[in-house]
Motif scaffolding. Structure first.
Motif, PDB file in Angstrom:
ATOM      1  N   THR A 137       0.836  -1.206   0.000  1.00 35.50           N
ATOM      2  CA  THR A 137       0.000   0.000   0.000  1.00 35.50           C
ATOM      3  C   THR A 137       0.873   1.258   0.000  1.00 35.50           C
ATOM      4  O   THR A 137       0.693   2.149  -0.828  1.00 35.50           O
ATOM      5  CB  THR A 137      -0.917   0.017   1.252  1.00 35.50           C
ATOM      6  N   GLY A 138       1.831   1.288   0.936  1.00 34.46           N
ATOM      7  CA  GLY A 138       2.674   2.475   1.079  1.00 34.46           C
ATOM      8  C   GLY A 138       3.494   2.775  -0.159  1.00 34.46           C
ATOM      9  O   GLY A 138       3.695   3.933  -0.517  1.00 34.46           O
ATOM     10  N   LEU A 139       3.963   1.710  -0.814  1.00 30.56           N
ATOM     11  CA  LEU A 139       4.834   1.895  -1.988  1.00 30.56           C
ATOM     12  C   LEU A 139       4.043   1.834  -3.295  1.00 30.56           C
ATOM     13  O   LEU A 139       4.639   1.863  -4.372  1.00 30.56           O
ATOM     14  CB  LEU A 139       5.939   0.830  -1.983  1.00 30.56           C
ATOM     15  N   LYS A 140       2.706   1.737  -3.164  1.00 33.83           N
ATOM     16  CA  LYS A 140       1.832   1.689  -4.346  1.00 33.83           C
ATOM     17  C   LYS A 140       2.270   0.602  -5.345  1.00 33.83           C
ATOM     18  O   LYS A 140       2.419   0.838  -6.540  1.00 33.83           O
ATOM     19  CB  LYS A 140       1.790   3.053  -5.048  1.00 33.83           C
ATOM     20  N   LEU A 141       2.488  -0.597  -4.816  1.00 32.94           N
ATOM     21  CA  LEU A 141       2.919  -1.702  -5.677  1.00 32.94           C
ATOM     22  C   LEU A 141       1.708  -2.381  -6.306  1.00 32.94           C
ATOM     23  O   LEU A 141       0.639  -2.457  -5.690  1.00 32.94           O
ATOM     24  CB  LEU A 141       3.716  -2.723  -4.864  1.00 32.94           C
ATOM     25  N   ASP A 142       1.913  -2.880  -7.506  1.00 35.16           N
ATOM     26  CA  ASP A 142       0.838  -3.558  -8.237  1.00 35.16           C
ATOM     27  C   ASP A 142       0.868  -5.054  -7.888  1.00 35.16           C
ATOM     28  O   ASP A 142       1.395  -5.869  -8.647  1.00 35.16           O
ATOM     29  CB  ASP A 142       1.042  -3.322  -9.744  1.00 35.16           C
ATOM     30  N   VAL A 143       0.361  -5.375  -6.686  1.00 31.71           N
ATOM     31  CA  VAL A 143       0.327  -6.774  -6.224  1.00 31.71           C
ATOM     32  C   VAL A 143      -0.911  -7.022  -5.377  1.00 31.71           C
ATOM     33  O   VAL A 143      -1.461  -6.102  -4.784  1.00 31.71           O
ATOM     34  CB  VAL A 143       1.534  -7.148  -5.313  1.00 31.71           C
ATOM     35  N   ASP A 144      -1.294  -8.297  -5.317  1.00 31.29           N
ATOM     36  CA  ASP A 144      -2.260  -8.759  -4.324  1.00 31.29           C
ATOM     37  C   ASP A 144      -1.474  -9.539  -3.280  1.00 31.29           C
ATOM     38  O   ASP A 144      -0.613 -10.353  -3.644  1.00 31.29           O
ATOM     39  CB  ASP A 144      -3.271  -9.733  -4.950  1.00 31.29           C
ATOM     40  N   VAL A 145      -1.791  -9.295  -2.013  1.00 33.14           N
ATOM     41  CA  VAL A 145      -1.139 -10.033  -0.929  1.00 33.14           C
ATOM     42  C   VAL A 145      -2.232 -10.678  -0.095  1.00 33.14           C
ATOM     43  O   VAL A 145      -3.106  -9.975   0.424  1.00 33.14           O
ATOM     44  CB  VAL A 145      -0.301  -9.088  -0.045  1.00 33.14           C
ATOM     45  N   PHE A 146      -2.196 -12.004   0.024  1.00 34.45           N
ATOM     46  CA  PHE A 146      -3.248 -12.698   0.769  1.00 34.45           C
ATOM     47  C   PHE A 146      -2.739 -14.044   1.279  1.00 34.45           C
ATOM     48  O   PHE A 146      -1.687 -14.511   0.852  1.00 34.45           O
ATOM     49  CB  PHE A 146      -4.495 -12.895  -0.116  1.00 34.45           C
ATOM     50  N   GLU A 147      -3.515 -14.619   2.210  1.00 32.91           N
ATOM     51  CA  GLU A 147      -3.167 -15.944   2.726  1.00 32.91           C
ATOM     52  C   GLU A 147      -4.078 -16.958   2.056  1.00 32.91           C
ATOM     53  O   GLU A 147      -5.252 -17.054   2.386  1.00 32.91           O
ATOM     54  CB  GLU A 147      -3.355 -15.965   4.254  1.00 32.91           C
ATOM     55  N   PRO A 148      -3.556 -17.741   1.105  1.00 29.52           N
ATOM     56  CA  PRO A 148      -4.404 -18.726   0.423  1.00 29.52           C
ATOM     57  C   PRO A 148      -4.686 -19.912   1.341  1.00 29.52           C
ATOM     58  O   PRO A 148      -4.020 -20.090   2.355  1.00 29.52           O
ATOM     59  CB  PRO A 148      -3.551 -19.146  -0.771  1.00 29.52           C
ATOM     60  N   ASP A 149      -5.660 -20.726   0.971  1.00 31.66           N
ATOM     61  CA  ASP A 149      -5.968 -21.955   1.705  1.00 31.66           C
ATOM     62  C   ASP A 149      -4.947 -23.023   1.339  1.00 31.66           C
ATOM     63  O   ASP A 149      -5.237 -23.937   0.568  1.00 31.66           O
ATOM     64  CB  ASP A 149      -7.373 -22.445   1.314  1.00 31.66           C
ATOM     65  N   VAL A 150      -3.758 -22.908   1.896  1.00 27.36           N
ATOM     66  CA  VAL A 150      -2.700 -23.886   1.634  1.00 27.36           C
ATOM     67  C   VAL A 150      -2.228 -24.428   2.976  1.00 27.36           C
ATOM     68  O   VAL A 150      -1.995 -23.660   3.910  1.00 27.36           O
ATOM     69  CB  VAL A 150      -1.525 -23.246   0.871  1.00 27.36           C
ATOM     70  N   PHE A 151      -2.120 -25.763   3.047  1.00 30.96           N
ATOM     71  CA  PHE A 151      -1.835 -26.438   4.312  1.00 30.96           C
ATOM     72  C   PHE A 151      -0.690 -27.423   4.107  1.00 30.96           C
ATOM     73  O   PHE A 151      -0.923 -28.534   3.623  1.00 30.96           O
ATOM     74  CB  PHE A 151      -3.094 -27.169   4.807  1.00 30.96           C
ATOM     75  N   PRO A 152       0.533 -27.034   4.454  1.00 28.02           N
ATOM     76  CA  PRO A 152       1.649 -27.960   4.247  1.00 28.02           C
ATOM     77  C   PRO A 152       1.574 -29.175   5.174  1.00 28.02           C
ATOM     78  O   PRO A 152       1.213 -29.054   6.346  1.00 28.02           O
ATOM     79  CB  PRO A 152       2.885 -27.120   4.582  1.00 28.02           C
ATOM     80  N   LEU A 153       1.894 -30.318   4.587  1.00 26.74           N
ATOM     81  CA  LEU A 153       2.003 -31.574   5.326  1.00 26.74           C
ATOM     82  C   LEU A 153       3.428 -32.063   5.084  1.00 26.74           C
ATOM     83  O   LEU A 153       3.821 -32.248   3.934  1.00 26.74           O
ATOM     84  CB  LEU A 153       0.979 -32.572   4.779  1.00 26.74           C
ATOM     85  N   ALA A 154       4.196 -32.227   6.156  1.00 22.79           N
ATOM     86  CA  ALA A 154       5.581 -32.657   5.991  1.00 22.79           C
ATOM     87  C   ALA A 154       5.697 -34.162   6.188  1.00 22.79           C
ATOM     88  O   ALA A 154       4.979 -34.742   7.004  1.00 22.79           O
ATOM     89  CB  ALA A 154       6.482 -31.927   6.988  1.00 22.79           C
ATOM     90  N   VAL A 155       6.568 -34.770   5.414  1.00 23.08           N
ATOM     91  CA  VAL A 155       6.908 -36.183   5.580  1.00 23.08           C
ATOM     92  C   VAL A 155       8.406 -36.204   5.861  1.00 23.08           C
ATOM     93  O   VAL A 155       9.205 -35.805   5.017  1.00 23.08           O
ATOM     94  CB  VAL A 155       6.566 -36.999   4.312  1.00 23.08           C
ATOM     95  N   GLN A 156       8.795 -36.576   7.077  1.00 26.48           N
ATOM     96  CA  GLN A 156      10.184 -36.421   7.503  1.00 26.48           C
ATOM     97  C   GLN A 156      10.729 -37.715   8.087  1.00 26.48           C
ATOM     98  O   GLN A 156       9.991 -38.496   8.693  1.00 26.48           O
ATOM     99  CB  GLN A 156      10.280 -35.315   8.580  1.00 26.48           C
ATOM    100  N   GLY A 157      12.027 -37.895   7.894  1.00 31.60           N
ATOM    101  CA  GLY A 157      12.682 -39.082   8.429  1.00 31.60           C
ATOM    102  C   GLY A 157      13.400 -39.824   7.321  1.00 31.60           C
ATOM    103  O   GLY A 157      13.155 -39.585   6.140  1.00 31.60           O
ATOM    104  N   PRO A 158      14.280 -40.777   7.691  1.00 29.55           N
ATOM    105  CA  PRO A 158      15.096 -41.469   6.688  1.00 29.55           C
ATOM    106  C   PRO A 158      14.289 -42.251   5.650  1.00 29.55           C
ATOM    107  O   PRO A 158      14.786 -42.500   4.554  1.00 29.55           O
ATOM    108  CB  PRO A 158      15.994 -42.398   7.523  1.00 29.55           C
ATOM    109  N   LYS A 159      13.062 -42.649   5.979  1.00 29.29           N
ATOM    110  CA  LYS A 159      12.270 -43.397   4.995  1.00 29.29           C
ATOM    111  C   LYS A 159      11.251 -42.509   4.271  1.00 29.29           C
ATOM    112  O   LYS A 159      10.348 -43.018   3.594  1.00 29.29           O
ATOM    113  CB  LYS A 159      11.539 -44.558   5.686  1.00 29.29           C
ATOM    114  N   ALA A 160      11.412 -41.186   4.417  1.00 27.32           N
ATOM    115  CA  ALA A 160      10.435 -40.263   3.818  1.00 27.32           C
ATOM    116  C   ALA A 160      10.423 -40.355   2.297  1.00 27.32           C
ATOM    117  O   ALA A 160       9.358 -40.356   1.671  1.00 27.32           O
ATOM    118  CB  ALA A 160      10.732 -38.821   4.259  1.00 27.32           C
ATOM    119  N   GLU A 161      11.612 -40.461   1.694  1.00 23.98           N
ATOM    120  CA  GLU A 161      11.638 -40.506   0.234  1.00 23.98           C
ATOM    121  C   GLU A 161      10.900 -41.736  -0.285  1.00 23.98           C
ATOM    122  O   GLU A 161      10.136 -41.649  -1.255  1.00 23.98           O
ATOM    123  CB  GLU A 161      13.087 -40.500  -0.276  1.00 23.98           C
TER     124      GLU A 161
END
Ligand code: THG
Length: 367
Positions: A137-161
């Motif tokens: 807003t302050g810098l009058k940039l041509d962008v939309d800034v929002f929080e989309p409905d995105v929910f990361p799920l992590a798969v971690q550990g040596p057998k993750a791959e």
């Protein structure tokens, strides 16, 4: 406050995976970006060994995405971080601290480029959306800034791959660190990247269709049965051993990146347009504090966070955990440089702690 129950309401947002996390018997949550983040399933030590030996599915929905979209998207992301993002490729992520005009750390997210005009900022626990909207807003940039409905799920550990390859096919094996691909789940493409808040290896699946949450969770648990898969979460022991810093715990906007050991993610000499660079160029090499590791031979939780030597404040203990692997009490502390210049240990509450660089080196931990 200790051992109190947290009141849950709409402000403590739940996730598409919460029903499964609850059914799995989660023991504790924290609140992160105004959202539930599990912290414990069986207990810290059991969760730790399991993570290091097998594979876990983590509901890290609280790693919220701030989407920056439009012709000025890349300019806004670069304004926020002093790391040069100009060479980032599509579907690549970069760990990139966000700093204000004073050089203070606002957040330490992964910034992900989907296209030159579409970025996700995968944030730690502070309100980056408001900061980015204010700048736009302050810098009058041509962008939309929002929080989309995105929910990361992590798969971690040596057998993750192995587990992620069973779900998405063998192409995941070729994904390099902090790179990603769009991969199909039930006819819907999901961004899948090799990343995650442990050093045990693994992937993060960014679910942008919440209705698929339970099916995605169930599929991973089913496919991983013979891999001994379990629900898990970022683990306090593993992240201390690995030297992963936690915004709001170890660092905040009173710290600059040099104090936090984030120098390697700052491009002081590049010709980039970034809000914090003038301040950071002044601050480089001047830090009066440094985030360091402390190692104690005894299993003892330090009670005081303000560390004093002969009555003098010398630093602040920010996180600690007992490492069952090394049989050491590990801590992070923001120490005064003056003290570090003339000391390599500190006595706290009757125990002697060795001061060491972060990340901890295995040699030092094993000694
Ligand atoms: N994944 C995603 N979003 C996140 C996190 C994550 N947002 C919140 C928080 N974690 C952001 N902080 C970090 C801190 C460290 C790392 C990732 C996110 C990390 N660091 C690597 C290391 O320290 O070895 C390597 C970084 C590098 O060199 O590029 O992975 O976990 N989606």
């Amino acid at each position: 406050m200790n051992d109190k129950i947290l009141s849950v309401s709409r402000r403590t947002r739940s996730t598409p995976f919460t029903s499964r996390v609850e059914a799995a018997g989660v023991k504790a949550y924290t609140i992160y970006n105004h959202m539930l983040l599990p912290t414990e399933f069986v207990n810290f030590e059991d969760d730790y060994w399991h993570l290091c030996e097998h594979v876990q599915v983590w509901d890290v929905s609280a790693e919220r995405q701030v989407e920056i979209k439009g012709p000025d998207a890349m300019r806004l992301v670069q304004l926020m971080t002093p790391r040069d993002i100009s060479k980032t490729e599509d579907l690549q992520g970069k760990y990139a601290p966000l700093c204000n005009e004073y050089g203070g750390i606002i957040n330490d997210p992964i910034v992900i480029r989907h296209a030159a005009d579409r970025w996700w900022v995968s944030i730690a626990d502070s309100d980056v959306k408001l900061w980015a909207q204010g700048l736009a807003t302050g810098l009058k940039l041509d962008v939309d800034v929002f929080e989309p409905d995105v929910f990361p799920l992590a798969v971690q550990g040596p057998k993750a791959e192995e587990l992620v390859a069973r779900l998405f096919g063998k192409s995941v094996r070729g994904i390099r660190f902090f790179r990603g691909e769009m991969l199909d789940f039930e006819g819907h493409p999901l961004y899948v990247a090799r990343s995650g808040w442990s050093k045990q290896g693994g992937f993060e699946i960014y679910l942008d269709k919440p209705e698929l949450g339970e099916a995605l969770w169930d599929k991973l648990i089913k496919l991983g049965e013979d891999l001994n898969v379990r629900p898990g979460c970022p683990n306090a022991i593993e992240r201390l051993e690995s030297g992963l810093i936690s915004l709001g715990n170890d660092i905040d906007d009173s710290n600059n990146p040099f104090e936090c050991g984030l120098d390697q993610y700052i491009d002081l000499d590049n010709d980039i347009e970034s809000l914090s660079l003038p301040a950071l160029r002044q601050l480089a090499g001047q830090q009066k504090r440094q985030l360091t590791g402390l190692i104690f031979d005894q299993k003892k939780t330090i009670q005081q966070s303000n560390l004093r030597v002969e009555g003098q404040f010398v630093g602040e203990l920010t996180s600690q955990a007992w490492s069952p692997r090394y049989r050491k009490q590990l801590a992070f502390a923001m120490m005064n440089r003056d003290y570090l210049d003339s000391n390599s240990s500190i006595e706290i509450e009757g125990v002697l702690g060795q001061i060491t660089e972060l990340p901890f080196s295995v040699e030092v931990l094993s000694a």
